[in-house]
Design a protein around this motif. Structure first.
Motif, PDB file in Angstrom:
ATOM      1  N   LEU A  27     -14.073  20.125  -9.120  1.00 51.94           N
ATOM      2  CA  LEU A  27     -13.116  20.510  -7.946  1.00 51.94           C
ATOM      3  C   LEU A  27     -13.600  19.567  -6.630  1.00 51.94           C
ATOM      4  CD1 LEU A  27     -11.281  22.565  -6.475  1.00 51.94           C
ATOM      5  CD2 LEU A  27     -13.358  23.828  -5.902  1.00 51.94           C
ATOM      6  N   LEU A  28     -14.870  19.281  -6.330  1.00 54.30           N
ATOM      7  CA  LEU A  28     -15.254  18.461  -5.414  1.00 54.30           C
ATOM      8  C   LEU A  28     -15.021  17.218  -5.253  1.00 54.30           C
ATOM      9  CD1 LEU A  28     -18.647  20.197  -4.625  1.00 54.30           C
ATOM     10  CD2 LEU A  28     -16.485  20.765  -3.418  1.00 54.30           C
ATOM     11  N   SER A  29     -14.507  16.617  -6.777  1.00 53.99           N
ATOM     12  CA  SER A  29     -14.265  15.171  -6.700  1.00 53.99           C
ATOM     13  C   SER A  29     -12.858  15.047  -6.389  1.00 53.99           C
ATOM     14  CB  SER A  29     -14.506  14.882  -8.152  1.00 53.99           C
ATOM     15  OG  SER A  29     -13.779  15.367  -9.105  1.00 53.99           O
ATOM     16  N   LYS A  30     -12.112  15.904  -6.022  1.00 56.18           N
ATOM     17  CA  LYS A  30     -10.695  15.667  -5.779  1.00 56.18           C
ATOM     18  C   LYS A  30     -10.532  15.168  -4.270  1.00 56.18           C
ATOM     19  CE  LYS A  30      -8.444  19.083  -8.601  1.00 56.18           C
ATOM     20  NZ  LYS A  30      -7.954  18.237  -9.417  1.00 56.18           N
ATOM     21  N   ARG A  31      -9.842  14.052  -4.054  1.00 53.54           N
ATOM     22  CA  ARG A  31      -9.920  13.217  -2.705  1.00 53.54           C
ATOM     23  C   ARG A  31      -9.624  14.095  -1.838  1.00 53.54           C
ATOM     24  NH1 ARG A  31      -6.615   8.137  -3.057  1.00 53.54           N
ATOM     25  NH2 ARG A  31      -8.384   7.349  -4.481  1.00 53.54           N
ATOM     26  N   TRP A  32     -10.418  14.092  -0.445  1.00 55.77           N
ATOM     27  CA  TRP A  32     -10.055  14.787   0.756  1.00 55.77           C
ATOM     28  C   TRP A  32     -10.383  16.220   0.670  1.00 55.77           C
ATOM     29  CZ3 TRP A  32      -8.763  12.307   4.861  1.00 55.77           C
ATOM     30  CH2 TRP A  32      -8.203  11.124   4.483  1.00 55.77           C
ATOM     31  N   LEU A  33     -10.829  16.820  -0.298  1.00 58.51           N
ATOM     32  CA  LEU A  33     -11.148  18.274  -0.679  1.00 58.51           C
ATOM     33  C   LEU A  33     -12.476  18.458   0.209  1.00 58.51           C
ATOM     34  CD1 LEU A  33     -10.627  20.802  -3.062  1.00 58.51           C
ATOM     35  CD2 LEU A  33     -12.860  20.709  -2.476  1.00 58.51           C
ATOM     36  N   THR A  34     -13.580  17.924   0.021  1.00 60.29           N
ATOM     37  CA  THR A  34     -14.533  18.272   1.029  1.00 60.29           C
ATOM     38  C   THR A  34     -14.357  17.950   2.603  1.00 60.29           C
ATOM     39  OG1 THR A  34     -15.523  16.054   0.603  1.00 60.29           O
ATOM     40  CG2 THR A  34     -16.323  17.858  -0.750  1.00 60.29           C
ATOM     41  N   ASP A  59       0.852  15.146   4.027  1.00 62.93           N
ATOM     42  CA  ASP A  59       1.022  16.576   3.997  1.00 62.93           C
ATOM     43  C   ASP A  59       0.811  17.318   2.648  1.00 62.93           C
ATOM     44  OD1 ASP A  59       1.760  16.152   6.783  1.00 62.93           O
ATOM     45  OD2 ASP A  59       3.773  16.423   6.632  1.00 62.93           O
ATOM     46  N   ASN A  60       1.576  16.649   1.704  1.00 63.02           N
ATOM     47  CA  ASN A  60       1.387  17.125   0.184  1.00 63.02           C
ATOM     48  C   ASN A  60      -0.056  17.383  -0.017  1.00 63.02           C
ATOM     49  OD1 ASN A  60       4.257  17.352   0.149  1.00 63.02           O
ATOM     50  ND2 ASN A  60       4.423  15.377  -1.124  1.00 63.02           N
ATOM     51  N   ILE A  61      -0.761  16.208   0.034  1.00 60.44           N
ATOM     52  CA  ILE A  61      -2.422  16.416  -0.380  1.00 60.44           C
ATOM     53  C   ILE A  61      -3.080  17.423   0.596  1.00 60.44           C
ATOM     54  CG2 ILE A  61      -4.518  15.181  -0.609  1.00 60.44           C
ATOM     55  CD1 ILE A  61      -2.812  14.454  -2.682  1.00 60.44           C
ATOM     56  N   LEU A  62      -2.669  17.504   1.773  1.00 64.15           N
ATOM     57  CA  LEU A  62      -3.411  18.538   2.521  1.00 64.15           C
ATOM     58  C   LEU A  62      -2.906  20.097   2.176  1.00 64.15           C
ATOM     59  CD1 LEU A  62      -5.213  19.545   4.891  1.00 64.15           C
ATOM     60  CD2 LEU A  62      -3.170  19.084   6.476  1.00 64.15           C
ATOM     61  N   ALA A  63      -1.731  20.149   1.849  1.00 64.04           N
ATOM     62  CA  ALA A  63      -1.378  21.495   1.472  1.00 64.04           C
ATOM     63  C   ALA A  63      -1.786  21.910   0.172  1.00 64.04           C
ATOM     64  CB  ALA A  63       0.255  21.492   1.292  1.00 64.04           C
ATOM     65  N   ASP A  64      -2.053  20.749  -0.790  1.00 64.08           N
ATOM     66  CA  ASP A  64      -2.603  20.968  -2.268  1.00 64.08           C
ATOM     67  C   ASP A  64      -4.281  21.455  -2.070  1.00 64.08           C
ATOM     68  OD1 ASP A  64      -2.353  20.878  -5.250  1.00 64.08           O
ATOM     69  OD2 ASP A  64      -4.160  19.548  -4.577  1.00 64.08           O
ATOM     70  N   ARG A  65      -4.736  20.693  -1.034  1.00 61.05           N
ATOM     71  CA  ARG A  65      -6.322  21.102  -1.030  1.00 61.05           C
ATOM     72  C   ARG A  65      -6.492  22.233  -0.470  1.00 61.05           C
ATOM     73  NH1 ARG A  65      -5.537  17.532  -4.230  1.00 61.05           N
ATOM     74  NH2 ARG A  65      -6.193  15.642  -4.241  1.00 61.05           N
ATOM     75  N   LEU A  66      -5.459  22.945   0.442  1.00 58.25           N
ATOM     76  CA  LEU A  66      -5.674  23.964   1.084  1.00 58.25           C
ATOM     77  C   LEU A  66      -5.445  25.152  -0.058  1.00 58.25           C
ATOM     78  CD1 LEU A  66      -3.995  23.372   4.453  1.00 58.25           C
ATOM     79  CD2 LEU A  66      -6.357  24.121   4.257  1.00 58.25           C
ATOM     80  N   LYS A  67      -4.527  25.067  -0.589  1.00 56.95           N
ATOM     81  CA  LYS A  67      -4.100  25.803  -1.865  1.00 56.95           C
ATOM     82  C   LYS A  67      -5.341  25.929  -2.757  1.00 56.95           C
ATOM     83  CE  LYS A  67       0.759  25.567  -1.876  1.00 56.95           C
ATOM     84  NZ  LYS A  67       1.844  24.918  -2.573  1.00 56.95           N
ATOM     85  N   LEU A  68      -5.928  25.144  -3.180  1.00 55.58           N
ATOM     86  CA  LEU A  68      -7.074  24.951  -4.066  1.00 55.58           C
ATOM     87  C   LEU A  68      -8.465  25.703  -3.374  1.00 55.58           C
ATOM     88  CD1 LEU A  68      -7.223  21.287  -5.721  1.00 55.58           C
ATOM     89  CD2 LEU A  68      -7.191  23.518  -6.796  1.00 55.58           C
ATOM     90  N   LEU A  69      -8.684  25.163  -2.055  1.00 54.76           N
ATOM     91  CA  LEU A  69      -9.735  25.880  -1.547  1.00 54.76           C
ATOM     92  C   LEU A  69      -9.569  27.438  -1.400  1.00 54.76           C
ATOM     93  CD1 LEU A  69     -10.508  23.267   1.385  1.00 54.76           C
ATOM     94  CD2 LEU A  69     -12.021  24.007  -0.350  1.00 54.76           C
ATOM     95  N   GLU A  70      -8.357  27.899  -1.188  1.00 53.16           N
ATOM     96  CA  GLU A  70      -8.135  29.235  -1.139  1.00 53.16           C
ATOM     97  C   GLU A  70      -8.006  29.929  -2.473  1.00 53.16           C
ATOM     98  OE1 GLU A  70      -4.653  32.334   0.459  1.00 53.16           O
ATOM     99  OE2 GLU A  70      -4.149  30.121   0.298  1.00 53.16           O
ATOM    100  N   GLN A  71      -7.740  29.236  -3.477  1.00 53.18           N
ATOM    101  CA  GLN A  71      -7.589  29.732  -4.825  1.00 53.18           C
ATOM    102  C   GLN A  71      -9.156  29.791  -5.337  1.00 53.18           C
ATOM    103  OE1 GLN A  71      -5.783  26.815  -7.570  1.00 53.18           O
ATOM    104  NE2 GLN A  71      -7.054  27.772  -9.354  1.00 53.18           N
TER     105      GLN A  71
END
Length: 118
Positions: A27-34, A59-71
């Motif tokens: 999970l943490l290896s996904k670009r921008w997540l941390t 925008d797409n990556i930010l939205a995806d990372r927010l969804k992952l962090l929420e998930q």
């Protein structure tokens, strides 16, 4: 998204079942997540302020990372603020706060102890 029948998928599933740390590392290896996690910790709690802080993220990556962090229950999404248009704010959960503290320690460790390329 991984192809469910691929060898890579089976290998990753095996590693994640063997030790939960492997799932976290994946999970943490996904670009921008941390960086998104740290930015929320610093008080950037709206999509636009996150975009401003992380100026090169799409925008797409930010939205995806927010969804992952929420998930993974590392952040909560609050869209109950009654405004038009609807205002959405993000905040770290207690789990997200603990993870952020540990990641901060790892950042300091890598900054001081990992002298790669020197």
């Amino acid at each position: 998204m991984r192809k469910l029948s691929s060898t890579n998928y089976y290998n990753q599933t095996f590693l994640e079942e063997k030790c939960p740390l492997n799932e976290l590392i994946h999970l943490l290896s996904k670009r921008w997540l941390t960086e998104v996690l740290f930015s929320i910790e610093e008080g950037n709690n709206r999509f636009s302020s996150l975009k401003d802080d992380l100026e090169h993220i799409s925008d797409n990556i930010l939205a995806d990372r927010l969804k992952l962090l929420e998930q993974y229950k590392l952040i909560v999404r609050n869209d109950t603020i009654r405004e038009i248009p609807t205002r959405v704010e993000y905040a770290l959960t207690p789990t997200g706060e603990r993870l952020s503290e540990m990641l901060d320690g790892l950042c300091k460790f890598s900054e001081h102890e990992m002298k790669l390329g020197e």
